[in-house]
Write a protein that holds these residues in place. Structure first.
Motif, mmCIF file in Angstrom:
data_model
loop_
_atom_site.group_PDB
_atom_site.id
_atom_site.type_symbol
_atom_site.label_atom_id
_atom_site.label_comp_id
_atom_site.label_asym_id
_atom_site.label_seq_id
_atom_site.Cartn_x
_atom_site.Cartn_y
_atom_site.Cartn_z
ATOM 1 N N LYS A 350 0.839 -1.197 0.000
ATOM 2 C CA LYS A 350 0.000 0.000 0.000
ATOM 3 C C LYS A 350 0.877 1.251 0.000
ATOM 4 O O LYS A 350 1.944 1.271 0.609
ATOM 5 N N TYR A 351 0.369 2.322 -0.647
ATOM 6 C CA TYR A 351 1.101 3.579 -0.744
ATOM 7 C C TYR A 351 0.132 4.732 -0.504
ATOM 8 O O TYR A 351 -1.054 4.651 -0.847
ATOM 9 N N GLU A 352 0.658 5.810 0.089
ATOM 10 C CA GLU A 352 -0.135 7.023 0.281
ATOM 11 C C GLU A 352 0.200 8.016 -0.818
ATOM 12 O O GLU A 352 1.370 8.354 -1.039
ATOM 13 N N LEU A 353 -0.819 8.498 -1.518
ATOM 14 C CA LEU A 353 -0.636 9.479 -2.581
ATOM 15 C C LEU A 353 -1.290 10.786 -2.169
ATOM 16 O O LEU A 353 -2.357 10.798 -1.533
ATOM 17 N N LEU A 354 -0.657 11.887 -2.527
ATOM 18 C CA LEU A 354 -1.257 13.195 -2.304
ATOM 19 C C LEU A 354 -2.323 13.433 -3.354
ATOM 20 O O LEU A 354 -2.288 12.841 -4.449
ATOM 21 N N PRO A 355 -3.307 14.284 -3.059
ATOM 22 C CA PRO A 355 -4.351 14.569 -4.055
ATOM 23 C C PRO A 355 -3.732 15.014 -5.376
ATOM 24 O O PRO A 355 -2.860 15.874 -5.420
ATOM 25 N N GLY A 356 -4.182 14.384 -6.468
ATOM 26 C CA GLY A 356 -3.706 14.740 -7.802
ATOM 27 C C GLY A 356 -2.542 13.903 -8.280
ATOM 28 O O GLY A 356 -2.185 13.981 -9.465
ATOM 29 N N GLU A 357 -1.912 13.102 -7.395
ATOM 30 C CA GLU A 357 -0.797 12.279 -7.847
ATOM 31 C C GLU A 357 -1.321 11.138 -8.716
ATOM 32 O O GLU A 357 -2.400 10.592 -8.476
ATOM 33 N N SER A 358 -0.513 10.751 -9.681
ATOM 34 C CA SER A 358 -0.986 9.901 -10.769
ATOM 35 C C SER A 358 -0.568 8.452 -10.592
ATOM 36 O O SER A 358 0.195 8.093 -9.685
ATOM 37 N N LEU A 359 -1.066 7.633 -11.520
ATOM 38 C CA LEU A 359 -0.703 6.233 -11.572
ATOM 39 C C LEU A 359 0.789 6.073 -11.817
ATOM 40 O O LEU A 359 1.435 5.187 -11.244
ATOM 41 N N ASN A 360 1.363 6.924 -12.661
ATOM 42 C CA ASN A 360 2.810 6.865 -12.902
ATOM 43 C C ASN A 360 3.596 7.037 -11.607
ATOM 44 O O ASN A 360 4.583 6.341 -11.356
ATOM 45 N N GLN A 361 3.163 7.995 -10.740
ATOM 46 C CA GLN A 361 3.871 8.229 -9.483
ATOM 47 C C GLN A 361 3.711 7.053 -8.530
ATOM 48 O O GLN A 361 4.646 6.687 -7.820
ATOM 49 N N ALA A 362 2.529 6.422 -8.525
ATOM 50 C CA ALA A 362 2.323 5.253 -7.675
ATOM 51 C C ALA A 362 3.249 4.110 -8.086
ATOM 52 O O ALA A 362 3.848 3.431 -7.240
ATOM 53 N N ILE A 363 3.382 3.901 -9.400
ATOM 54 C CA ILE A 363 4.269 2.826 -9.886
ATOM 55 C C ILE A 363 5.720 3.155 -9.544
ATOM 56 O O ILE A 363 6.514 2.277 -9.185
ATOM 57 N N ALA A 364 6.091 4.446 -9.629
ATOM 58 C CA ALA A 364 7.459 4.841 -9.266
ATOM 59 C C ALA A 364 7.719 4.579 -7.779
ATOM 60 O O ALA A 364 8.794 4.106 -7.397
ATOM 61 N N PHE A 365 6.737 4.890 -6.896
ATOM 62 C CA PHE A 365 6.895 4.606 -5.470
ATOM 63 C C PHE A 365 7.079 3.106 -5.232
ATOM 64 O O PHE A 365 7.790 2.695 -4.301
ATOM 65 N N ALA A 366 6.430 2.275 -6.054
ATOM 66 C CA ALA A 366 6.513 0.824 -5.906
ATOM 67 C C ALA A 366 7.803 0.265 -6.482
ATOM 68 O O ALA A 366 7.951 -0.954 -6.589
ATOM 69 N N GLY A 367 8.741 1.120 -6.862
ATOM 70 C CA GLY A 367 10.022 0.667 -7.387
ATOM 71 C C GLY A 367 10.032 0.429 -8.873
ATOM 72 O O GLY A 367 11.035 -0.028 -9.436
ATOM 73 N N GLY A 368 8.909 0.725 -9.543
ATOM 74 C CA GLY A 368 8.829 0.507 -10.982
ATOM 75 C C GLY A 368 8.330 -0.896 -11.305
ATOM 76 O O GLY A 368 8.073 -1.722 -10.430
ATOM 77 N N PHE A 369 8.172 -1.152 -12.593
ATOM 78 C CA PHE A 369 7.696 -2.449 -13.041
ATOM 79 C C PHE A 369 8.745 -3.528 -12.794
ATOM 80 O O PHE A 369 9.956 -3.278 -12.891
ATOM 81 N N ALA A 370 8.294 -4.739 -12.487
ATOM 82 C CA ALA A 370 9.187 -5.891 -12.449
ATOM 83 C C ALA A 370 9.570 -6.267 -13.869
ATOM 84 O O ALA A 370 8.928 -5.854 -14.844
ATOM 85 N N SER A 371 10.629 -7.060 -14.000
ATOM 86 C CA SER A 371 11.125 -7.396 -15.340
ATOM 87 C C SER A 371 10.126 -8.213 -16.141
ATOM 88 O O SER A 371 10.156 -8.206 -17.373
ATOM 89 N N ASN A 372 9.202 -8.915 -15.473
ATOM 90 C CA ASN A 372 8.222 -9.726 -16.192
ATOM 91 C C ASN A 372 6.857 -9.053 -16.275
ATOM 92 O O ASN A 372 5.849 -9.721 -16.514
ATOM 93 N N ALA A 373 6.797 -7.733 -16.054
ATOM 94 C CA ALA A 373 5.523 -7.021 -16.046
ATOM 95 C C ALA A 373 5.034 -6.753 -17.463
ATOM 96 O O ALA A 373 5.819 -6.457 -18.376
ATOM 97 N N TYR A 374 3.720 -6.811 -17.645
ATOM 98 C CA TYR A 374 3.087 -6.375 -18.893
ATOM 99 C C TYR A 374 2.811 -4.878 -18.744
ATOM 100 O O TYR A 374 1.917 -4.462 -18.012
ATOM 101 N N THR A 375 3.623 -4.055 -19.407
ATOM 102 C CA THR A 375 3.643 -2.615 -19.145
ATOM 103 C C THR A 375 2.711 -1.808 -20.039
ATOM 104 O O THR A 375 2.629 -0.598 -19.878
ATOM 105 N N GLU A 376 2.012 -2.458 -20.932
ATOM 106 C CA GLU A 376 1.160 -1.697 -21.852
ATOM 107 C C GLU A 376 -0.178 -1.324 -21.244
ATOM 108 O O GLU A 376 -0.840 -0.408 -21.710
ATOM 109 N N ALA A 377 -0.591 -2.028 -20.202
ATOM 110 C CA ALA A 377 -1.888 -1.749 -19.588
ATOM 111 C C ALA A 377 -1.890 -2.291 -18.166
ATOM 112 O O ALA A 377 -1.184 -3.268 -17.863
#
Length: 921
Positions: A350-377
């Protein structure tokens, strides 16, 4: 004489700081560093010999410990005496300006390596002494330890190791540390010259360096102060041939108030070397609903810094942390949008986001995509008004803002193997292998390391499962013996992608032919069947029968060919006497011999003894056990045991257990007495102790009613005989305790008396009413552990807070003033603290009295009734919040409305009598 003086003074300092007597002092437990620090503090107190002796004796100082301390002091002084055996000749001049504390270069050779660390060693001694005197422990459990981490960022605070923050000399100051009053700075110069001193920043913000003058350092960063001091000392030392060292020898202590959604809110005293994040660690960090992204530092009513834990974790630089000042507030509000990220990210949680923070920022907080992630959707599950909806978000829309409780799922790429064939079973390396066009079965077997057996005789079967174009599968048997013998065999097929080959070995079914012997034999066992075995052979291999447990019967359980079973009774006596007799049956596969054993009727049966015995326990029942046996095994009676009330409860099912259990079950109890001497003599005996016990009997020895040891309360201060007193009754009250203590002295301050009780802070007291009126509500009923403190008359009044002008002019939030009879809080602020500031929240002024009572200002609009002041009281002032100040500044100036003015004045006159009563109460 000087040593004796220092010893007594140091003991007094230790006693005052730790609030303990001197009867338990063990000099052998003190280190040399602690003794040096205690001596230094005693000397600073300036106490005379008579005072020191009187205090030490009154505190119960053992004479033997005093002698030990003097020996330790003499030994330390002997180690620290300067070596004067090298002559008295003058040192050669170095050409440097003479500054106290410097020596010639020839005297520093071989010692310069220790000069820079000497200041830090002195600080360590001081820190150790502070811990010893205050009685604090560095091994205390950290707040928040054991709490689960539910939101990213909480791991920074949960169970943090606080040892490096609890002592003022454990951390080195970074360049951006802000200096303040109370900090101690170590200044060293070594090389051709020697200079080594520690300076404390005084209340004006200066340090005074001999022959250099005052240097203002308060408010400077550590790096700025180093440059300033180095520049001021440059004219006195040749810094080209000397090394300049600058250290924070000891950090001042600040009080920090941590409020809001934290694990342990409250006020904390911490060395100023700690940052805001360190202070939050001391409080256990934000709670499960506390924000990690919007933590406010409030100073004098203004937000001076907003902290973001995520910014610190992702980029732990000085810009993302902050040093605290005296009386700062750390305010932790509730969290913002908490979202969960699952699936193929590097740190799903779980992550806390400030109002207006985006999905991109949430993924960045999570360390980014794993190497086996499907990144198109990705998928987002969102709670709408009446239901949850599922949204598929494509990559161009990753900039969308998220809502609280969103659940983001990042899917994995398809990892299904397509161009692969599989072989399982009797090969050395079974598993999947890469498919190549033209690959045959025999080549696949070679890739898998070949067949496990050296001979192919053990091979049993082989088959292949192949997929049709419509994705259905079909089974094809394989002549594996023919394939291994001839590579041109038709079953050595050319393989296709996704073919699955299985090769098996012949099964060893001999495990199903086990035979066994169990029961009253010495070595029960199980083995594979072998032809020719007899009952006599099995008895021999089992090391014979256990005659002490043999129940004179044995049976053979035989499994027929149709899997039905039969029971055959064995005549073991005949078998043992004559192995050639017909009773010695030949065994078959799956036969099982059971030699019956006598049942252990006492197994699991127990006797328990509880209550007022020395060792309450449960025993295994033994036939013939008596009540006396059980009580002696339990160590005998306690001194508080009621020997006339020994209770034995029994289940009637075992009234005659040797013949079996009764069908009717009920519980009965027997109450008897035992010899009183059984509490001190286990050989004591009586007819009652011969009472025979049965299985599952429960023995309980009752305690003497109302038996209790003395429970103490402490009365200290201005009574004739202070000290500990036992409670004479469970309902004894304050007035009775004061009478037993000889009454109050003429110096007693009854208005400010206080009582301390564990778990009940700030108990409101009125000792005068409690002693003059026995039925007064203030005549509290005492409880064990209560501490009644009756202070001496105190003539000082304390004014504190940021709402007075004295603070504006001096940056000192506290001022102490003389007591003026009959005056209220406003008088003291105007007379002694230069009045209220422009932004002061006057209506919020309140007074706390030493007895725990608090009085606030009564706001009547045009008039404010301030609390009346008593001796020893503290006046608290504050300033208006930012919102209140902005509201006042924006208020429009309106023309005077005479009608409204007349009405207001009339209302004030009509209420004058009420105000007069309040002013004169």
């Amino acid at each position: 004489m000087l040593k004796r003086f220092l010893f007594l003074a140091a003991i007094l300092v230790t006693t005052v700081l730790s609030a303990q007597d001197l009867t338990g002092i063990k000099v052998d437990d003190l280190s040399d560093a602690q003794i040096r620090a205690i001596l230094a503090q005693g000397k600073e107190r300036g106490m005379d010999i008579n005072q020191g002796e009187q205090v030490a004796l009154s505190m119960g100082l053992p004479a033997a410990e005093a002698a030990k301390f003097r020996q330790r002091v003499e030994a330390l002084n002997g180690q620290s005496k300067p070596n004067t055996s090298q002559g008295t000749g003058a040192a050669p001049s170095t050409g440097a300006l003479e500054v106290p504390g410097t020596v010639a270069s020839s005297e520093t050779l071989g010692n310069t390596a220790n000069v820079e660390t000497e200041v830090l060693q002195q600080a360590e001694i001081k820190s150790e002494a502070a811990v010893a005197i205050a009685g604090t422990s560095e091994q205390s459990t950290a707040p928040g330890e054991g709490l689960p981490t539910k939101v990213y960022g909480q791991q920074l605070f949960r169970g943090a190791d606080l040892r490096i923050y609890e002592r003022s000399s454990d951390a080195k100051a970074p360049d951006h540390y802000i200096l303040g009053t109370g900090d101690e700075l170590g200044v060293s110069v070594y090389g051709t010259s020697y200079f080594n001193e520690v300076y404390k920043v005084d209340s004006r913000g200066y340090i005074a360096i001999n022959n250099v003058g005052n240097v203002a350092v308060r408010g400077l960063t550590f790096a700025e102060a180093r440059n300033v001091i180095k520049g001021r000392m440059a004219p006195y030392f040749n810094l080209g041939s000397n090394t300049f060292a600058f250290n924070l020898a000891y950090s001042r202590t600040v009080t920090v108030n941590i409020v809001g959604e934290v694990v342990n809110p409250g006020s904390y005293k911490l060395p100023a070397i700690n940052t805001a994040f360190n202070a939050l660690m001391a409080a256990g960090g934000p709670s499960d609903i506390g924000t990690l992204r919007d933590i406010k530092i409030v100073r004098s009513g203004k937000v001076v810094k907003t902290l973001d834990v995520y910014a610190f974790l992702l980029n732990p630089t000085s810009e993302n942390d902050y040093y605290l000042q005296e009386n700062d507030y750390i305010s932790v509000g509730t969290n913002h949008n908490v979202v969960a990220i699952t699936g193929a990210v590097k740190r799903p949680m779980k992550y806390e986001l400030l109002p207006g923070e985006s999905l991109n920022q949430a993924i960045a907080f999570a360390g980014g995509f794993a190497s086996n992630a499907y990144t198109e959707a990705v998928q987002i599950q969102r709670q709408e008004t009446e239901e949850s909806i599922l949204m598929d978000i494509t990559k161009p829309d990753f900039g969308m803002a998220l809502n609280a409780l969103d659940i983001i799922t990042v899917k994995k790429k398809n990892d299904q193997l397509k161009q692969v064939v599989t072989i399982n079973g009797a090969v050395f390396q079974p598993g999947p292998y890469r498919f190549e066009a033209g690959l045959t079965l025999l080549e696949l077997i070679e890739k898998a390391g070949g067949i496990k057996q050296d001979s192919i005789i053990a091979l049993d079967k082989a088959w292949m499962v192949r997929m049709r174009p419509d994705f259905t599968r079909y089974y094809t048997p394989i002549d594996i013996q023919g394939v291994l013998a001839d590579a041109n065999h038709p079953d050595n097929k050319v393989l296709k992608a996704k073919d699955a080959i299985t090769i098996t070995l012949k099964k060893d079914y001999s495990d199903e032919g086990q035979i066994s012997i169990s029961g009253a034999v010495r070595s029960p066992f199980q083995m594979k069947y072998a032809e020719g075995l007899t009952v006599s052979n099995m008895l021999e291999m089992a090391d014979g029968i256990k005659f002490e447990t043999f129940a004179d019967r044995a049976y053979l359980t035989r499994t027929r060919s149709d899997l039905t079973q039969e029971i055959i009774e064995l005549d073991l006596a005949a078998v043992i006497m004559d192995p050639n007799s017909s009773a010695n049956l030949a065994l078959q596969a799956r036969d099982a011999i059971s030699v019956l054993a006598k049942p252990d009727v006492d197994a699991g049966m127990g006797i328990s003894v509880a209550g007022a015995v020395r060792n309450p326990k449960r025993f295994t029942y033994a036939e013939g056990m008596t009540l006396g046996d059980a009580l002696r095994l339990a160590g005998g009676l306690n001194p508080n045991a009621d020997f006339t009330r020994v209770e034995v409860s029994r289940i009637s099912a075992f009234d005659n257990f040797t013949k079996g259990t009764n069908r009717e079950i009920r519980t009965t109890a027997l109450i008897t007495s035992v010899p009183q001497a059984l509490s001190r003599d286990l050989n004591a005996d009586s007819e009652e102790l011969q009472f025979v016990l049965q299985p599952y009997d429960q023995v309980v020895v009752r305690e003497i009613p109302d038996f209790e040891l003395q429970e103490l309360v402490l009365i200290q201060g201005e009574v004739r005989y202070p000290g500990y007193y036992p409670l004479l009754a469970k309902d004894e009250k304050l007035a009775s305790l004061i009478r037993r203590a000889g009454g109050l002295t003429r110096f007693a301050n009854t208005r400010n008396a206080s009582i301390q009780r564990g778990g009940h802070p700030n108990i409101v007291m009125n000792l005068q009413r409690a002693t003059t009126n026995p039925v007064s509500k203030y005549n509290y009923r005492l409880q064990p552990g209560d501490v009644l403190n009756i202070p001496r008359q105190e003539n000082l009044i304390t004014i504190t807070g940021a709402g007075h002008k004295y603070f504006e002019n001096t940056y000192e939030s506290t001022v102490n003033t003389p007591f003026v009879s009959g005056k209220r809080a406003r008088y003291y602020v105007r007379q002694f603290a230069l009045g209220y500031t422009r932004d002061a929240a006057r209506a919020d002024t309140y007074v706390k009295y030493p007895n725990g009572k608090v009085s606030r200002t009564i706001n009547l609009g045009l008039l404010k009734v301030y609390p009346r002041i008593q001796k020893g009281a503290t006046i608290y002032t504050s300033i208006k919040t930012k919102e209140e100040r902005e509201k006042r500044e924006k208020r429009d100036v309106k023309p005077l409305d005479w009608n409204q003015a007349v009405a207001t004045v009339t209302s004030a006159i009509m209420g004058f009598s009420t105000v007069y009563v309040l002013l004169t109460r």
